[in-house]
Design a protein around this motif. Sequence first.
Motif, PDB file in Angstrom:
ATOM      1  N   SER A  16       0.827  -1.203   0.000  1.00 30.95           N
ATOM      2  CA  SER A  16       0.000   0.000   0.000  1.00 30.95           C
ATOM      3  C   SER A  16       0.865   1.259   0.000  1.00 30.95           C
ATOM      4  CB  SER A  16      -0.916  -0.010   1.223  1.00 30.95           C
ATOM      5  OG  SER A  16      -1.719   1.127   1.241  1.00 30.95           O
ATOM      6  N   SER A  17       1.915   1.252   0.788  1.00 35.33           N
ATOM      7  CA  SER A  17       2.834   2.395   0.827  1.00 35.33           C
ATOM      8  C   SER A  17       3.532   2.598  -0.507  1.00 35.33           C
ATOM      9  CB  SER A  17       3.878   2.206   1.924  1.00 35.33           C
ATOM     10  OG  SER A  17       3.280   2.242   3.177  1.00 35.33           O
ATOM     11  N   ARG A  18       3.938   1.508  -1.146  1.00 35.17           N
ATOM     12  CA  ARG A  18       4.590   1.611  -2.457  1.00 35.17           C
ATOM     13  C   ARG A  18       3.643   2.199  -3.490  1.00 35.17           C
ATOM     14  NH1 ARG A  18       6.179  -3.942  -3.786  1.00 35.17           N
ATOM     15  NH2 ARG A  18       6.158  -3.127  -5.883  1.00 35.17           N
ATOM     16  N   ILE A  19       2.383   1.762  -3.474  1.00 40.74           N
ATOM     17  CA  ILE A  19       1.398   2.283  -4.427  1.00 40.74           C
ATOM     18  C   ILE A  19       1.178   3.773  -4.173  1.00 40.74           C
ATOM     19  CG2 ILE A  19      -1.000   2.172  -5.200  1.00 40.74           C
ATOM     20  CD1 ILE A  19      -0.893  -0.857  -4.428  1.00 40.74           C
ATOM     21  N   ASP A  20       0.980   4.154  -2.900  1.00 40.12           N
ATOM     22  CA  ASP A  20       0.792   5.574  -2.568  1.00 40.12           C
ATOM     23  C   ASP A  20       1.982   6.411  -2.997  1.00 40.12           C
ATOM     24  OD1 ASP A  20      -1.725   5.217  -1.502  1.00 40.12           O
ATOM     25  OD2 ASP A  20      -1.037   5.154   0.575  1.00 40.12           O
ATOM     26  N   ARG A  21       3.196   5.947  -2.675  1.00 41.74           N
ATOM     27  CA  ARG A  21       4.407   6.693  -3.037  1.00 41.74           C
ATOM     28  C   ARG A  21       4.506   6.849  -4.554  1.00 41.74           C
ATOM     29  NH1 ARG A  21       7.866   3.853  -0.379  1.00 41.74           N
ATOM     30  NH2 ARG A  21       8.454   2.503  -2.102  1.00 41.74           N
ATOM     31  N   PHE A  22       4.199   5.786  -5.302  1.00 40.72           N
ATOM     32  CA  PHE A  22       4.238   5.845  -6.761  1.00 40.72           C
ATOM     33  C   PHE A  22       3.279   6.915  -7.282  1.00 40.72           C
ATOM     34  CE2 PHE A  22       2.319   4.567 -10.797  1.00 40.72           C
ATOM     35  CZ  PHE A  22       3.429   4.552 -11.619  1.00 40.72           C
ATOM     36  N   LEU A  23       2.045   6.918  -6.786  1.00 37.05           N
ATOM     37  CA  LEU A  23       1.055   7.882  -7.269  1.00 37.05           C
ATOM     38  C   LEU A  23       1.409   9.306  -6.868  1.00 37.05           C
ATOM     39  CD1 LEU A  23      -2.179   5.786  -6.649  1.00 37.05           C
ATOM     40  CD2 LEU A  23      -1.064   6.266  -8.844  1.00 37.05           C
ATOM     41  N   VAL A  24       1.929   9.501  -5.668  1.00 40.89           N
ATOM     42  CA  VAL A  24       2.347  10.839  -5.234  1.00 40.89           C
ATOM     43  C   VAL A  24       3.498  11.342  -6.090  1.00 40.89           C
ATOM     44  CG1 VAL A  24       3.456  12.099  -3.343  1.00 40.89           C
ATOM     45  CG2 VAL A  24       1.471  10.668  -2.887  1.00 40.89           C
ATOM     46  N   PRO A  32      -5.780   8.202  -3.639  1.00 35.50           N
ATOM     47  CA  PRO A  32      -6.834   7.762  -4.554  1.00 35.50           C
ATOM     48  C   PRO A  32      -7.282   6.326  -4.255  1.00 35.50           C
ATOM     49  CG  PRO A  32      -4.716   7.641  -5.637  1.00 35.50           C
ATOM     50  CD  PRO A  32      -4.467   8.182  -4.266  1.00 35.50           C
ATOM     51  N   TYR A  33      -8.027   6.163  -3.164  1.00 34.17           N
ATOM     52  CA  TYR A  33      -8.420   4.831  -2.706  1.00 34.17           C
ATOM     53  C   TYR A  33      -9.123   4.033  -3.791  1.00 34.17           C
ATOM     54  CZ  TYR A  33     -10.755   1.090  -0.257  1.00 34.17           C
ATOM     55  OH  TYR A  33     -11.205  -0.149   0.112  1.00 34.17           O
ATOM     56  N   ALA A  34     -10.097   4.618  -4.449  1.00 36.23           N
ATOM     57  CA  ALA A  34     -10.863   3.882  -5.462  1.00 36.23           C
ATOM     58  C   ALA A  34      -9.966   3.448  -6.624  1.00 36.23           C
ATOM     59  CB  ALA A  34     -12.022   4.728  -5.972  1.00 36.23           C
ATOM     60  N   LEU A  35      -9.039   4.300  -7.001  1.00 32.83           N
ATOM     61  CA  LEU A  35      -8.105   3.970  -8.077  1.00 32.83           C
ATOM     62  C   LEU A  35      -7.211   2.809  -7.674  1.00 32.83           C
ATOM     63  CD1 LEU A  35      -6.883   4.707 -10.839  1.00 32.83           C
ATOM     64  CD2 LEU A  35      -5.450   6.361  -9.642  1.00 32.83           C
ATOM     65  N   ARG A  36      -6.670   2.852  -6.465  1.00 28.46           N
ATOM     66  CA  ARG A  36      -5.831   1.763  -5.965  1.00 28.46           C
ATOM     67  C   ARG A  36      -6.626   0.480  -5.870  1.00 28.46           C
ATOM     68  NH1 ARG A  36      -4.384   3.335  -0.504  1.00 28.46           N
ATOM     69  NH2 ARG A  36      -3.799   1.160  -0.410  1.00 28.46           N
ATOM     70  N   ARG A  37      -7.805   0.552  -5.308  1.00 30.47           N
ATOM     71  CA  ARG A  37      -8.645  -0.627  -5.089  1.00 30.47           C
ATOM     72  C   ARG A  37      -9.004  -1.295  -6.413  1.00 30.47           C
ATOM     73  NH1 ARG A  37      -9.857  -4.557  -1.670  1.00 30.47           N
ATOM     74  NH2 ARG A  37     -12.020  -5.150  -1.807  1.00 30.47           N
ATOM     75  N   ALA A  38      -9.311  -0.512  -7.410  1.00 23.91           N
ATOM     76  CA  ALA A  38      -9.711  -1.067  -8.702  1.00 23.91           C
ATOM     77  C   ALA A  38      -8.580  -1.830  -9.386  1.00 23.91           C
ATOM     78  CB  ALA A  38     -10.202   0.056  -9.617  1.00 23.91           C
ATOM     79  N   ARG A  39      -7.344  -1.468  -9.094  1.00 23.89           N
ATOM     80  CA  ARG A  39      -6.203  -2.091  -9.768  1.00 23.89           C
ATOM     81  C   ARG A  39      -5.388  -3.014  -8.876  1.00 23.89           C
ATOM     82  NH1 ARG A  39      -5.083   1.517 -14.581  1.00 23.89           N
ATOM     83  NH2 ARG A  39      -7.003   2.676 -14.667  1.00 23.89           N
ATOM     84  N   LEU A  40      -5.816  -3.181  -7.649  1.00 23.67           N
ATOM     85  CA  LEU A  40      -5.066  -3.989  -6.700  1.00 23.67           C
ATOM     86  C   LEU A  40      -4.917  -5.438  -7.152  1.00 23.67           C
ATOM     87  CD1 LEU A  40      -3.551  -3.979  -4.057  1.00 23.67           C
ATOM     88  CD2 LEU A  40      -5.729  -4.414  -2.878  1.00 23.67           C
ATOM     89  N   ARG A  41      -5.943  -6.005  -7.717  1.00 20.04           N
ATOM     90  CA  ARG A  41      -5.862  -7.393  -8.190  1.00 20.04           C
ATOM     91  C   ARG A  41      -4.753  -7.557  -9.230  1.00 20.04           C
ATOM     92  NH1 ARG A  41      -9.521 -12.157  -9.486  1.00 20.04           N
ATOM     93  NH2 ARG A  41     -10.410 -11.575  -7.513  1.00 20.04           N
ATOM     94  N   ASP A  42      -4.680  -6.647 -10.190  1.00 22.06           N
ATOM     95  CA  ASP A  42      -3.630  -6.719 -11.216  1.00 22.06           C
ATOM     96  C   ASP A  42      -2.242  -6.599 -10.595  1.00 22.06           C
ATOM     97  OD1 ASP A  42      -5.557  -6.937 -13.217  1.00 22.06           O
ATOM     98  OD2 ASP A  42      -5.622  -4.782 -13.554  1.00 22.06           O
TER      99      ASP A  42
END
Length: 75
Positions: A16-24, A32-42
Amino acid sequence: MTRDNVQLCFGQAALSSRIDRFLVERGLGFNPYALRRARLRDIIVLESQNDRELAAIGLSRDQILPYVFRDLLSD
């Protein structure tokens, strides 16, 4: 019965931290919770592959997040 809800127990905070850091770093200064959640499976599917499997599809481990979000963010 199949289950589409993926739940992570080990390493969830780190991913989760890696995804947040990447987007920031790409200019999205919000969570962007909804954006992360939608792509978490991939992301999880790709993260679970070994380096050889990733190389077979032309990716390295550090290219997973840019690949998953490639339609929204340009380098």
